[in-house]
Design an enzyme around this catalytic site. Structure first.
Site, PDB file in Angstrom:
ATOM      1  N   THR A 261       0.840  -1.196   0.000  1.00  0.00           N
ATOM      2  CA  THR A 261       0.000   0.000   0.000  1.00  0.00           C
ATOM      3  C   THR A 261       0.874   1.244   0.000  1.00  0.00           C
ATOM      4  O   THR A 261       1.894   1.307   0.685  1.00  0.00           O
ATOM      5  CB  THR A 261      -0.942   0.024   1.214  1.00  0.00           C
ATOM      6  OG1 THR A 261      -1.845  -1.087   1.139  1.00  0.00           O
ATOM      7  CG2 THR A 261      -1.768   1.306   1.252  1.00  0.00           C
ATOM      8  N   PHE A 263       1.106   5.332   0.702  1.00  0.00           N
ATOM      9  CA  PHE A 263       0.509   6.362   1.545  1.00  0.00           C
ATOM     10  C   PHE A 263       1.096   7.716   1.168  1.00  0.00           C
ATOM     11  O   PHE A 263       2.287   7.823   0.864  1.00  0.00           O
ATOM     12  CB  PHE A 263       0.797   6.094   3.031  1.00  0.00           C
ATOM     13  CG  PHE A 263       0.245   4.782   3.533  1.00  0.00           C
ATOM     14  CD1 PHE A 263      -0.983   4.731   4.186  1.00  0.00           C
ATOM     15  CD2 PHE A 263       0.950   3.603   3.351  1.00  0.00           C
ATOM     16  CE1 PHE A 263      -1.483   3.522   4.646  1.00  0.00           C
ATOM     17  CE2 PHE A 263       0.446   2.387   3.802  1.00  0.00           C
ATOM     18  CZ  PHE A 263      -0.772   2.350   4.449  1.00  0.00           C
TER      19      PHE A 263
END
Length: 361
Positions: A261, A263
């Site tokens: 992921t 960010f």
């Protein structure tokens, strides 16, 4: 000839002396950080965090590392040291998508270190609001998962937010099954955020076909609920397991082994060029045939690489879209600035969201 015990005693004594010297040097470094803070205060400087200086130190640590410890370990160690030293000047207030124990929490700690004032928020929009109104110095929000794609809420917030992207961090996502039960067949319900449930779909079908999957507002909230219920489990990270004292029944549930992921770090400042940057922009072109091609042509003309493009409804009219693009390079680079100038001419909306160093795992 020295005996084994005598040789061990000599080596341990040498380590003790080195430890004392290390502590003295760390204290000296902290004292200098405090002095820098006083100089900044006396000149009225509002921002105490200097990310370019921090990046310079971390790069030097990795480059100058003589071993045998890995550069990755020393980078993490120095990040925590600098985080603690900065807190002596002025602790950073960092808002993030909470509560404690979420992957965004872990990403925030990875980027800023643990010596910050964490501000867990209930939604992505609240993270934006806290930074916009000055209650937080920075914010951390998820923007993209390698398995499930872009986080649309984060992108949509930039349609109206004045904030800039001033950093990014990547987090390898390892999902674990947290449960008080000791056998998988005893699990009747699995709680988690919809994203992890989707990222572990095949594992759940294979190993827990009898269990009901229940969406929660966050992984941390899922752990809290599962702790109170019998035969309940939660999908969350190792950090959440340690934070809430929940045993791990099964590990690495993610269907894709490279599940990662990305960010974004939100703030009110622009980053200086580092030579290894990317720039994020949003643009909306005229609703005419070939409009998107004309929008992207300047990138090819100037030899710029586009690493991401995503479309989202503009919310300003039916079937009207905005495009989010990631470009290699910094907006202050002459070639990037030239391409952007041409793109503005064929756009009805063109906004540079920020230039920032490319993240590494």
């Amino acid at each position: 000839m020295a005996t084994r015990e005598e040789e061990l005693a000599r080596l341990r004594s040498a380590i003790d002396e080195i430890d004392e010297e290390v502590l003295r040097l760390i204290s000296r470094r902290a004292q200098h950080a405090q002095a820098i803070g006083e100089v900044k205060k006396s000149t009225g400087q509002l921002s105490f965090w200097n990310p370019e200086r921090e990046a310079e130190v971390l790069q030097r640590v990795e480059t100058s590392n003589p071993g045998p410890l890995s550069g990755k370990f020393l980078r993490r160690w120095y990040l925590e040291l600098m985080s603690a030293c900065l807190a002596l000047e002025k602790p950073l207030r960092v808002a993030y998508l909470g509560p404690e124990g979420t992957y965004t929490h872990v990403a925030m700690l990875k980027y800023f270190g643990s010596s910050v004032e964490p501000l867990p928020e209930v939604s992505i929009s609240e993270v934006f609001r806290k930074v916009e109104c000055g209650e937080a110095d920075f914010g951390v929000v998820p923007v993209e998962n390698s398995t499930e794609g872009m986080i649309s809420h984060t992108l949509d917030m930039f349609l109206s937010s004045p904030l800039s992207i001033c950093g990014e961090t990547l987090l390898r996502i390892n999902h674990h099954l947290l449960c008080k039960e000791t056998k998988l067949e005893n699990v009747a319900r699995v709680y988690s955020h919809p994203q992890p449930l989707a990222q572990c779909r095949r594992w759940l079908e294979r190993h827990l076909p009898q269990a009901e999957c229940v969406a929660a507002s966050s992984n941390a909230e899922a752990v809290r609920v599962a702790l109170k219920e019998e035969r309940a489990a939660a999908i969350a990270g190792k950090h959440a397991a340690e934070l809430y004292g929940m045993p791990i029944l099964a590990s690495h549930l993610e269907d894709e082994p490279n599940n990662t992921t990305r960010f974004w770090v939100l703030g009110n400042q622009q980053r200086k060029p580092t030579g290894q940057d990317k720039t994020s922009i949003l643009s909306s072109s005229l609703d005419k045939p070939g409009a998107l091609v004309r929008l992207l042509e300047p990138l090819a003309k100037h030899g710029l690489s586009m690493t991401k493009i995503e479309s989202r409804p503009s919310k300003r009219g039916l079937w009207n879209y905005v495009f989010f693009l990631d470009i290699e390079g910094h907006m202050e680079d002459a070639v990037v600035a030239g391409a952007f100038e041409e793109m503005r001419k064929v756009s009805i909306l063109f906004k540079v969201l920020g230039s920032y160093p490319r993240a590494q795992l």
